[in-house]
Design a protein around this motif. Structure first.
Motif, short mmCIF file in Angstrom:
data_model
loop_
_atom_site.label_atom_id
_atom_site.label_comp_id
_atom_site.label_asym_id
_atom_site.label_seq_id
_atom_site.Cartn_x
_atom_site.Cartn_y
_atom_site.Cartn_z
N ASN A 1 32.50 -37.25 -43.16
CA ASN A 1 31.75 -35.98 -43.10
C ASN A 1 31.65 -35.38 -44.50
OD1 ASN A 1 32.45 -32.75 -42.86
ND2 ASN A 1 30.81 -33.42 -41.54
N ASN B 1 26.38 -38.95 -39.27
CA ASN B 1 27.39 -38.62 -38.26
C ASN B 1 26.83 -38.81 -36.86
OD1 ASN B 1 29.15 -38.14 -40.20
ND2 ASN B 1 28.88 -35.95 -40.27
N GLU C 1 33.42 -32.35 -39.54
CA GLU C 1 33.70 -33.39 -38.54
C GLU C 1 35.10 -33.96 -38.85
OE1 GLU C 1 30.35 -35.79 -37.97
OE2 GLU C 1 30.89 -35.99 -35.90
#
Ligand code: DWN
Ligand code: ZN
Length: 433
Positions: free
Chosen positions: A207, A425, A252
């Motif tokens: 991330n 992602n 994330e």
């Protein structure tokens, strides 16, 4: 240990060769909010990240003494409602899937203000461990027995002799903060029952690289983990990564489920493949990341300078630790942001470390509506844009600084949802629902 030292060995594989990736320069610890009277006592330390040539673990070049950071800690989990809800869901999962009797012991390393354990304290035995005495006090008031300590192998042996083995050991946003991870993981291994589960969440380097979340780089975060580098360390201690999830927290994060036995799920293999596909084992990926950060720095500073020149009033929204990396590295001070709002009582009335911008309660926005709010807590963008809908209808515009600086118009309500459609992602999410 003196106040800081240069890291010579990789904490994951003991390798000694590194690539320097990004040098943020000197700044105070990111959670060291301070009173005006203490400005002249404030200390700054060098901050930069390097990549281990051997196991490709991204980690700080300099390590500052944990005592400097954690003994009087400003960060409170309970200040962020979405985070509390997230940890309550995890607490329920632990109680439903792993606790078999009320005598089972669930231990949390880095338990902060007890937000997670307080949810299941009536279903099993719980024990919090956290070096921040101010946070531990809140946890104990909430009925969560808490040791004010740093966790290590010695402490694990003491707990085992007094309370027996743990059925679950949980640790969220902790395993990036500890230099001697090998010692901590060995302590977990010793304290866990044979079929016990070690469940921990860390910000995911995928991330950071992809969403440009360079602001997660600060002295507390010694490591920027990939599943690959965690697996290297766990396997070297005879532990297995049984399962993994990607969770939308702090941008994330990866949630690892490890144990002293058992096999690895399909999700583990898929995320490892995804990390290879994203180039997380390739030095070039990290070198391109630092170029992206520089370009974003130029864009944000240009936008803010233009808005100020046009006479616009700009404030900060949220005073997260990461916000202080961004403010210090981009050199954004009180000449740009009149103040920063934050829901954490222990931050209000204090100033941001290094840039000295006053932190105030969000209530001020009802009386003094600015033109723009720089969303430093961008990781809660959806919840905050929803919460501040009325102020946005009155004309308040949010600027999201990461990964690409962008002004959120009223129509675009789910900036991250849209973003996720285009970020790698979503590939990872497709693989690991
Ligand atoms: O590892 C760590 C990370 C994961 O959490 C610790 N080093 C400390 C902390 O870092 P952070 O301060 O960047 O975390 P947060 O949770 O992104 O901080 C959010 C900040 O924003 C808090 O100070 C609370 C504030 N906030 C707010 O003012 N209004 C948050 C929400 C949701 C809001 O509506
Ligand atoms: Zn290494």
């Amino acid at each position: 240990m003196k106040k800081f030292k240069l890291k010579k060995r990789c904490g994951m594989c003991s390798g000694k060769d590194f690539f320097e990736i990004l040098n943020i320069g000197e700044m105070p610890p990111a959670n060291a909010f301070l009173e005006k009277k203490d400005f002249d006592k404030e200390e700054s330390f060098p901050l930069g990240v390097q990549l281990c040539k051997n196991c490709k673990s991204l980690q700080l070049r300099q390590v500052i003494s944990p005592k400097l950071i954690f003994q009087d800690y400003c960060y409170a989990t309970r200040a962020s409602k979405p985070l509390v809800e997230h940890f309550h869901r995890l607490a329920e999962e632990i109680a439903n899937n792993y606790v078999q009797s009320s005598n089972d012991l669930v231990i949390e390393i880095g338990s902060n203000d007890g937000a997670l354990l307080s949810k299941i304290k009536d279903r099993c035995r719980v024990l919090g461990i956290d070096p921040a005495s101010n946070m531990a006090k809140t946890a104990i008031q909430e009925g969560v027995p808490t040791l004010v300590e740093f966790f290590d192998t010695k402490l694990s042996e003491k707990i085992k002799s007094e309370m027996k083995e743990a059925r679950v050991i949980v640790a969220n946003n902790v395993m990036a903060h500890i230099e001697d991870l090998r010692d901590v993981f060995s302590g977990v291994k010793k304290l866990l029952s044979p079929e016990g589960k070690f469940i921990f969440e860390v910000h995911w380097v995928g991330n950071l690289l992809n969403e440009g979340g360079f602001d997660q780089i600060y002295h507390e975060h010694l490591y920027y983990h990939s599943l690959h580098s965690l697996q290297v360390l766990l396997n070297s201690l005879g532990m297995t990564v049984n399962d993994v999830k990607l969770v939308p927290i702090h941008g994330e994060s990866i949630r690892v489920y490890a144990g002293n036995s058992g096999t690895s799920s399909e999700a583990v293999r898929k995320l490892l493949d995804c990390e290879i596909e994203m180039g997380l084992l390739d030095t070039k990926t990290y070198q391109n990341f630092s170029k992206k950060v520089e370009s974003n720095k130029g864009k944000l500073n240009k936008l803010l300078a233009k808005l100020k020149k046009d006479g616009k009033k700009i404030v900060g929204y949220g005073a997260p630790a990461k916000g202080n990396t961004l403010l210090n590295y981009f050199k954004i001070g009180p000449e740009i942001l009149d103040y920063i709002t934050d829901t954490t009582p222990s931050k209000q009335g204090k100033y941001t470390p290094g840039t000295h911008i006053l932190v105030v309660s969000p209530e001020i926005l009802l009386k003094d509506l600015p033109d723009y709010a720089l969303l430093l807590s961008w990781n809660y963008a959806d919840a905050i844009l929803e919460k501040e809908k009325e102020l946005r209808k009155k004309g308040l515009k949010f600027i999201i600084p990461v990964p690409e600086v962008r002004i959120v118009e009223l129509c675009n309500d789910k900036p991250f949802e849209n973003l996720a459609n285009f970020s790698i992602n979503s590939v990872a999410k497709a693989i690991i629902p």
